[in-house]
Design a protein around this motif. Structure first.
Motif, PDB file in Angstrom:
ATOM      1  N   LEU A  35       0.659  -0.907  -0.077  1.00  0.00           N
ATOM      2  CA  LEU A  35       0.024  -0.175   0.337  1.00  0.00           C
ATOM      3  C   LEU A  35       0.952   1.268  -0.461  1.00  0.00           C
ATOM      4  O   LEU A  35       0.479   2.591  -1.072  1.00  0.00           O
ATOM      5  CB  LEU A  35      -1.165  -0.396   1.127  1.00  0.00           C
ATOM      6  N   LEU A  36       1.920   1.417   0.533  1.00  0.00           N
ATOM      7  CA  LEU A  36       3.441   2.479   1.121  1.00  0.00           C
ATOM      8  C   LEU A  36       3.617   2.486  -0.127  1.00  0.00           C
ATOM      9  O   LEU A  36       2.891   3.337  -1.011  1.00  0.00           O
ATOM     10  CB  LEU A  36       4.173   2.435   1.890  1.00  0.00           C
ATOM     11  N   PHE A  37       4.033   1.659  -0.916  1.00  0.00           N
ATOM     12  CA  PHE A  37       4.615   1.311  -2.795  1.00  0.00           C
ATOM     13  C   PHE A  37       3.819   1.609  -3.613  1.00  0.00           C
ATOM     14  O   PHE A  37       3.436   2.872  -4.454  1.00  0.00           O
ATOM     15  CB  PHE A  37       5.147  -0.313  -2.750  1.00  0.00           C
ATOM     16  N   GLN A  42       1.847   6.768  -7.266  1.00  0.00           N
ATOM     17  CA  GLN A  42       1.265   6.912  -7.569  1.00  0.00           C
ATOM     18  C   GLN A  42       1.585   9.110  -7.240  1.00  0.00           C
ATOM     19  O   GLN A  42       1.147  10.017  -7.986  1.00  0.00           O
ATOM     20  CB  GLN A  42      -0.296   6.968  -6.659  1.00  0.00           C
ATOM     21  N   VAL A  43       2.227   8.675  -6.310  1.00  0.00           N
ATOM     22  CA  VAL A  43       2.078  10.746  -5.864  1.00  0.00           C
ATOM     23  C   VAL A  43       3.554  11.208  -7.113  1.00  0.00           C
ATOM     24  O   VAL A  43       3.734  12.095  -7.800  1.00  0.00           O
ATOM     25  CB  VAL A  43       3.563  11.090  -4.114  1.00  0.00           C
ATOM     26  N   TRP A 217      -4.227   4.847  -1.238  1.00  0.00           N
ATOM     27  CA  TRP A 217      -3.589   4.084  -0.850  1.00  0.00           C
ATOM     28  C   TRP A 217      -3.367   4.412   0.256  1.00  0.00           C
ATOM     29  O   TRP A 217      -2.668   3.282   1.183  1.00  0.00           O
ATOM     30  CB  TRP A 217      -2.270   3.696  -2.233  1.00  0.00           C
ATOM     31  N   TYR A 218      -2.252   5.109   0.598  1.00  0.00           N
ATOM     32  CA  TYR A 218      -1.730   6.118   1.840  1.00  0.00           C
ATOM     33  C   TYR A 218      -2.897   5.907   3.194  1.00  0.00           C
ATOM     34  O   TYR A 218      -2.521   5.106   4.188  1.00  0.00           O
ATOM     35  CB  TYR A 218      -1.886   7.246   1.852  1.00  0.00           C
ATOM     36  N   ALA A 221      -2.984   2.101   3.858  1.00  0.00           N
ATOM     37  CA  ALA A 221      -1.963   1.863   4.922  1.00  0.00           C
ATOM     38  C   ALA A 221      -2.356   2.439   6.270  1.00  0.00           C
ATOM     39  O   ALA A 221      -2.704   1.634   7.062  1.00  0.00           O
ATOM     40  CB  ALA A 221      -0.987   2.019   4.788  1.00  0.00           C
ATOM     41  N   LEU A 222      -3.299   3.610   6.826  1.00  0.00           N
ATOM     42  CA  LEU A 222      -3.447   4.326   7.777  1.00  0.00           C
ATOM     43  C   LEU A 222      -4.794   3.207   8.566  1.00  0.00           C
ATOM     44  O   LEU A 222      -4.880   2.738   9.893  1.00  0.00           O
ATOM     45  CB  LEU A 222      -3.897   5.197   7.741  1.00  0.00           C
ATOM     46  N   SER A 223      -5.438   3.083   7.789  1.00  0.00           N
ATOM     47  CA  SER A 223      -6.474   2.152   8.080  1.00  0.00           C
ATOM     48  C   SER A 223      -5.662   0.740   8.370  1.00  0.00           C
ATOM     49  O   SER A 223      -6.643   0.242   9.674  1.00  0.00           O
ATOM     50  CB  SER A 223      -7.246   1.989   6.525  1.00  0.00           C
ATOM     51  N   LEU A 224      -5.446  -0.007   7.494  1.00  0.00           N
ATOM     52  CA  LEU A 224      -4.420  -1.403   8.320  1.00  0.00           C
ATOM     53  C   LEU A 224      -3.824  -1.376   9.495  1.00  0.00           C
ATOM     54  O   LEU A 224      -4.003  -2.533  10.536  1.00  0.00           O
ATOM     55  CB  LEU A 224      -3.870  -1.571   6.895  1.00  0.00           C
ATOM     56  N   LEU A 225      -2.745  -0.197  10.046  1.00  0.00           N
ATOM     57  CA  LEU A 225      -2.424  -0.013  11.028  1.00  0.00           C
ATOM     58  C   LEU A 225      -4.093   0.138  11.964  1.00  0.00           C
ATOM     59  O   LEU A 225      -3.580  -0.303  13.469  1.00  0.00           O
ATOM     60  CB  LEU A 225      -1.516   1.609  10.635  1.00  0.00           C
ATOM     61  N   GLY A 226      -4.494   0.900  11.950  1.00  0.00           N
ATOM     62  CA  GLY A 226      -5.399   1.445  12.970  1.00  0.00           C
ATOM     63  C   GLY A 226      -6.096  -0.308  13.033  1.00  0.00           C
ATOM     64  O   GLY A 226      -6.452  -0.380  14.463  1.00  0.00           O
TER      65      GLY A 226
END
Length: 238
Positions: A35-37, A42-43, A217-218, A221-226
């Motif tokens: 997800l971070l990749f 995309q950035v 995507w970011y 990634a934050l949702s997965l960490l949560g």
């Protein structure tokens, strides 16, 4: 002995509780990295697309440059030659109001160089409308079209009827009976004047949705960490 047994039971319970958390973390790490990749990619695409759009805008605002060989795709250029109106064809379908039309494609014959297929602009399919067909030497301003290739979803061309649905210069040139044609085309630019064909007004702008994709995507990634944090808190012994 009782104290030793109690300590052993507590250690077993803690180990049992930590094992699912460890499995969850090991499963989540590859997904998180992916997800971070994707967000970072995309950035980077966003920066590239913004630069491309800025260059297109600058080219559109600048005077048309003489056509170079090979030309820069999407560049605003001018080229001189003579239209071969006897070999013109129609490209695609486009509805304007109640009128069905298409793009008029005409070979531009050049001295000492291969003809260029010029998309002169929109014309109605009904032939009673007057279409300008200038004779002699003309200078056309437009943007360089790299050409397209048909895919599984492309409509089938009608070479005999000179009806085309993919702007593929080599294929169209062959169907029009040209022994040689430039591998790119030219889309004529001009003001709105009420005459036919009606040329394009601006250079095309590619879609730019990369910022939204990066946020998506970011955000995942934050949702997965949560989710991992919530799972770890629930597994924490009282």
């Amino acid at each position: 002995m009782a104290e030793v047994a109690a300590a052993s039971d507590a250690s077993h319970i803690h180990g049992t509780m930590r094992r699912p958390l460890l499995i969850a973390v090991l499963a989540a790490v590859p997904v998180l990295l992916l997800l971070l990749f994707l967000g970072t990619w995309q950035v980077e695409r966003l920066g590239w697309k913004n630069d491309l759009i800025a260059r297109i805008a600058a080219s559109e605002a600048a005077p048309a440059a003489p056509l170079a060989e090979p030309p820069e795709m999407l560049a605003k250029v001018r080229v001189s030659g003579r239209f071969d109106h006897a070999r013109e064809g129609l490209l695609g379908l486009e509805v304007r109001g109640p009128v069905l039309g298409a793009r008029l494609v005409t070979p531009l014959l050049r001295e000492g160089a291969a003809p260029i297929l010029v998309d002169r602009g929109w014309v109605p399919l009904e032939r009673q409308h007057a279409v300008a067909r200038p004779e002699g030497e003309v200078t056309v301003e437009g943007w360089v079209h790299p050409g397209d290739r048909p895919n599984l979803f492309s409509a089938t061309d009608d070479p005999a009827g000179r009806r085309f649905y993919t702007f593929d210069p080599p294929a169209i040139g062959a169907a029009l009976g040209l022994a040689e044609v430039a591998p790119f085309g030219l889309v004529a630019l001009g003001p709105a004047g009420g005459s036919l064909p009606d040329p394009s007004r601006t250079l095309p702008r590619p879609t730019n949705n990369h910022l939204g994709y990066a946020i998506t995507w970011y955000g995942l990634a934050l949702s997965l960490l949560g989710v991992l944090a919530a799972f770890a808190l629930r597994r924490k012994p009282a």
